[in-house]
Design a protein around this motif. Structure first.
Motif, PDB file in Angstrom:
ATOM      1  N   TRP A  65       0.825  -1.207   0.000  1.00 15.08           N
ATOM      2  CA  TRP A  65       0.000   0.000   0.000  1.00 15.08           C
ATOM      3  C   TRP A  65       0.863   1.262   0.000  1.00 15.08           C
ATOM      4  N   ARG A  66       1.947   1.236   0.749  1.00 19.74           N
ATOM      5  CA  ARG A  66       2.833   2.415   0.760  1.00 19.74           C
ATOM      6  C   ARG A  66       3.389   2.683  -0.634  1.00 19.74           C
ATOM      7  N   LEU A  67       3.757   1.603  -1.334  1.00 22.03           N
ATOM      8  CA  LEU A  67       4.306   1.753  -2.684  1.00 22.03           C
ATOM      9  C   LEU A  67       3.255   2.216  -3.679  1.00 22.03           C
ATOM     10  N   LEU A  68       2.079   1.561  -3.682  1.00 19.40           N
ATOM     11  CA  LEU A  68       1.054   1.879  -4.677  1.00 19.40           C
ATOM     12  C   LEU A  68       0.450   3.263  -4.469  1.00 19.40           C
ATOM     13  N   SER A  69       0.454   3.739  -3.232  1.00 22.60           N
ATOM     14  CA  SER A  69      -0.095   5.076  -2.971  1.00 22.60           C
ATOM     15  C   SER A  69       0.867   6.181  -3.392  1.00 22.60           C
ATOM     16  N   GLY A  70       2.126   5.821  -3.656  1.00 22.15           N
ATOM     17  CA  GLY A  70       3.115   6.820  -4.032  1.00 22.15           C
ATOM     18  C   GLY A  70       3.851   7.402  -2.841  1.00 22.15           C
ATOM     19  N   TYR A  71       3.589   6.882  -1.653  1.00 27.22           N
ATOM     20  CA  TYR A  71       4.250   7.369  -0.443  1.00 27.22           C
ATOM     21  C   TYR A  71       5.678   6.843  -0.355  1.00 27.22           C
ATOM     22  N   LEU A  72       5.896   5.624  -0.803  1.00 28.69           N
ATOM     23  CA  LEU A  72       7.205   4.980  -0.719  1.00 28.69           C
ATOM     24  C   LEU A  72       7.804   4.879  -2.120  1.00 28.69           C
ATOM     25  N   PRO A  73       9.098   5.176  -2.292  1.00 26.70           N
ATOM     26  CA  PRO A  73       9.705   5.078  -3.621  1.00 26.70           C
ATOM     27  C   PRO A  73       9.928   3.628  -4.033  1.00 26.70           C
ATOM     28  N   ALA A  74       9.988   3.392  -5.332  1.00 22.82           N
ATOM     29  CA  ALA A  74      10.206   2.043  -5.845  1.00 22.82           C
ATOM     30  C   ALA A  74      11.629   1.567  -5.585  1.00 22.82           C
ATOM     31  N   ASN A  75      12.556   2.503  -5.467  1.00 24.97           N
ATOM     32  CA  ASN A  75      13.964   2.145  -5.251  1.00 24.97           C
ATOM     33  C   ASN A  75      14.181   1.706  -3.803  1.00 24.97           C
ATOM     34  N   MET A  76      14.683   0.483  -3.632  1.00 27.34           N
ATOM     35  CA  MET A  76      14.849  -0.095  -2.297  1.00 27.34           C
ATOM     36  C   MET A  76      15.787   0.730  -1.423  1.00 27.34           C
ATOM     37  N   GLU A  77      16.881   1.238  -2.005  1.00 21.91           N
ATOM     38  CA  GLU A  77      17.881   1.949  -1.214  1.00 21.91           C
ATOM     39  C   GLU A  77      17.346   3.251  -0.640  1.00 21.91           C
ATOM     40  N   ARG A  78      16.370   3.857  -1.306  1.00 26.73           N
ATOM     41  CA  ARG A  78      15.855   5.161  -0.860  1.00 26.73           C
ATOM     42  C   ARG A  78      14.737   5.048   0.163  1.00 26.73           C
ATOM     43  N   ARG A  79      14.181   3.867   0.340  1.00 28.14           N
ATOM     44  CA  ARG A  79      12.971   3.746   1.149  1.00 28.14           C
ATOM     45  C   ARG A  79      13.176   4.166   2.597  1.00 28.14           C
ATOM     46  N   GLU A  80      14.252   3.676   3.211  1.00 31.66           N
ATOM     47  CA  GLU A  80      14.461   3.971   4.621  1.00 31.66           C
ATOM     48  C   GLU A  80      14.633   5.467   4.849  1.00 31.66           C
ATOM     49  N   LEU A  81      15.393   6.134   3.983  1.00 34.65           N
ATOM     50  CA  LEU A  81      15.604   7.576   4.127  1.00 34.65           C
ATOM     51  C   LEU A  81      14.308   8.351   3.923  1.00 34.65           C
ATOM     52  N   VAL A  82      13.515   7.945   2.926  1.00 37.24           N
ATOM     53  CA  VAL A  82      12.249   8.637   2.658  1.00 37.24           C
ATOM     54  C   VAL A  82      11.294   8.472   3.832  1.00 37.24           C
ATOM     55  N   LEU A  83      11.185   7.260   4.352  1.00 38.35           N
ATOM     56  CA  LEU A  83      10.304   7.042   5.504  1.00 38.35           C
ATOM     57  C   LEU A  83      10.737   7.885   6.695  1.00 38.35           C
ATOM     58  N   LYS A  84      12.024   7.907   6.971  1.00 31.31           N
ATOM     59  CA  LYS A  84      12.528   8.685   8.103  1.00 31.31           C
ATOM     60  C   LYS A  84      12.213  10.167   7.929  1.00 31.31           C
ATOM     61  N   ARG A  85      12.442  10.678   6.723  1.00 29.16           N
ATOM     62  CA  ARG A  85      12.205  12.105   6.477  1.00 29.16           C
ATOM     63  C   ARG A  85      10.721  12.455   6.569  1.00 29.16           C
ATOM     64  N   LYS A  86       9.849  11.613   5.955  1.00 33.73           N
ATOM     65  CA  LYS A  86       8.421  11.921   5.945  1.00 33.73           C
ATOM     66  C   LYS A  86       7.812  11.794   7.344  1.00 33.73           C
TER      67      LYS A  86
END
Length: 493
Positions: free
Chosen positions: A208-229
């Motif tokens: 759901w996080r991915l399909l909603s556009g909240y989480l990036p498709a790139n695995m390496e960026r996910r943790e940083l994006v979640l932390k920032r958001k």
């Protein structure tokens, strides 16, 4: 004719969105015998509002707030009524009858049992390692006994009829999802294709996080994006939440505070003070960051699927009774922030449903009327004969995305497809509503007065629905979209 079209459609189309073995039998609707009412307004006057806030409750709210004492608020402002109906009238007119009907079905079933929700390690591959350390979680001891949850309030996403917990096909699908999610760059188109027919519970949160556009498709960026958001959301809390007592925002906060206890009142999870405070923060921050619409009744319902899905990441079973306070503080904060951002992504696509006069809803209700007039003229003529306006029942279908019509477990399954479908919430929902209405054509045509029709349409018997019924509904909606979406003249007279 409509039946022939349906048969021919499935014979000649190889692309079928999921396969289903058999159609579940429709539950019999309750016979409704009541005095005939000649008009909608007369019906509305004769129906008590189960959610009316009396003077005593207003005074209690003004005297004390959940967090801080609030100055006396001014009357709440609301969007202009669509087609002569206020939001409150359209949403709440029928809830007393609805509440009584559910209470009658579930009476006698109530017993007691101990909470069996357990904290487990997250299944998601995108969890942050938290920087703050909280004191160790104390073992739950002597938790209070809780009532057995009535069927309408169960959140389990298995079929209501009781399907095996994991078939060979389901295990194969789960493995495919895990393979996609573990890819360095998740193929979102492939993920949508597999999600259309339902997402396994184990991978639903990250999907759901991915399909909603909240989480990036790139695995390496996910943790940083979640932390920032997540940090950004709690920055909004620090910056804006204290302003709920200000004169400019007092009315908004008051309406949210009143609406939160109405959200899924049969599910104990949503009656926990901690959960209600979470919902208040999410809705207030969203409202003041979107002044074009602000908070509108019905948006409170839209938080619940996200909250339940992200909570299920840490709970093995019995989410309905789980004590959220048993989770570590960092986990609670992550669930709250993720629910806020995914709600924001959803509402960005349907915000015209909630701006002044709610034009998006009025357009969709008119489109539904035109569509039904072409696919089932008997039902359409029946409504005309007894002076039933589509706005009188379909306003809530559009405003709440059918959440008041379906059990929460069905809504979660429905949203799997909405997030997989292009413009699922804004466009495909129209065809789901049309298929949902025609699903009850036999019951509709058996009602021969205005009040009986309204009571049926506002209390449709979906209590026993599960994944199979939702799958059939979505397949029919797909068929209607395939036939009419690219050829709008088909449903114009």
């Amino acid at each position: 004719m409509a039946t022939d079209n349906k048969i021919q459609f499935w014979r000649r189309n190889a692309k079928v969105p999921g396969s289903f073995v058999k159609e579940a039998p429709k539950p019999n609707t309750l016979s409704i015998k009541s005095k005939k009412v000649s008009s909608f307004h007369e019906f509305a006057r004769s129906t008590n509002d189960a959610w009316d806030i009396g003077d005593d409750e207003d005074e209690e709210f003004l005297a004390t707030g959940r967090h801080t004492a609030l100055p006396p608020p001014a009357p709440t402002s609301a969007p202009a009524p669509p087609g002569g109906l206020s939001v409150t009238e359209a949403l709440d007119m029928d809830e007393q009858a609805e509440f009584k009907a559910e209470d009658g079905r579930d009476k006698g079933k109530m017993g007691s049992r101990q909470t069996n929700g357990r904290v487990v390690k997250s299944n998601s591959e995108v969890q942050l390692s938290t920087a703050t350390v909280r004191s160790p979680l104390q073992k739950q001891q002597s938790l209070p006994l809780r009532p057995i949850i009535p069927l309408v309030a169960r959140i389990s996403d298995q079929n209501a009829s009781g399907a095996p917990p994991m078939t060979v096909r389901e295990k194969s699908r789960l493995d495919k999802f895990r393979q996609l999610l573990a890819s360095p760059n998740t193929d979102l188109e492939e993920l949508r294709k597999h999600s259309w027919s339902g997402i396994p519970r184990e991978v639903r949160p990250v999907t759901w996080r991915l399909l909603s556009g909240y989480l990036p498709a790139n695995m390496e960026r996910r943790e940083l994006v979640l932390k920032r958001k997540r940090e950004e959301y709690f920055g909004f809390i620090e910056q804006y939440y204290h302003s709920r007592t200000d004169e400019n925002h007092r009315d908004t906060y008051r309406q949210i505070h009143i609406d939160i206890p109405r959200t899924n009142p049969l599910i104990p999870l949503f009656q926990q003070p901690l959960v209600q405070e979470v919902f208040e923060r999410i809705l207030f921050i969203w409202a003041i960051r979107h002044p074009a619409s602000g908070y509108v009744q019905g948006i409170n319902d839209l938080v619940t699927p996200f909250f339940v899905v992200f909570l299920s990441e840490f709970v093995e079973e019995d989410v309905e009774n789980f004590e959220v306070s048993a989770l570590p503080l960092d986990t609670q904060r992550n669930i709250e922030a993720d629910s806020f951002w995914c709600l924001s992504k959803l509402l960005d696509g349907i915000q015209d449903n909630y701006t002044f006069a709610q034009p998006g809803i009025q357009i969709k209700v008119k489109a539904l009327e035109e569509l039904v007039s072409r696919i089932d003229e008997d039902v359409h003529s029946h409504f005309q004969r007894y002076e039933v306006e589509y706005l009188q029942f379909a306003f809530r279908w559009m405003n709440n995305l059918l959440m008041r019509e379906l059990p929460l477990r069905c809504t979660i399954r429905l949203w799997d497809t909405y997030q997989a479908e292009a413009e699922g919430f804004s466009h495909f929902h129209l065809y789901v509503c049309a298929a949902f209405l025609i699903e009850w054509r036999k019951e509709i045509l058996s009602m021969v007065d205005f009040q009986s029709l309204l009571m049926l349409l506002q209390n449709l018997p979906t209590i026993h629905w599960g994944n199979e019924e939702v799958g059939l509904l979505l397949a029919e909606a797909y068929r209607l979209k395939y036939m009419f979406a690219d050829a709008p003249n088909h449903y114009r007279r």
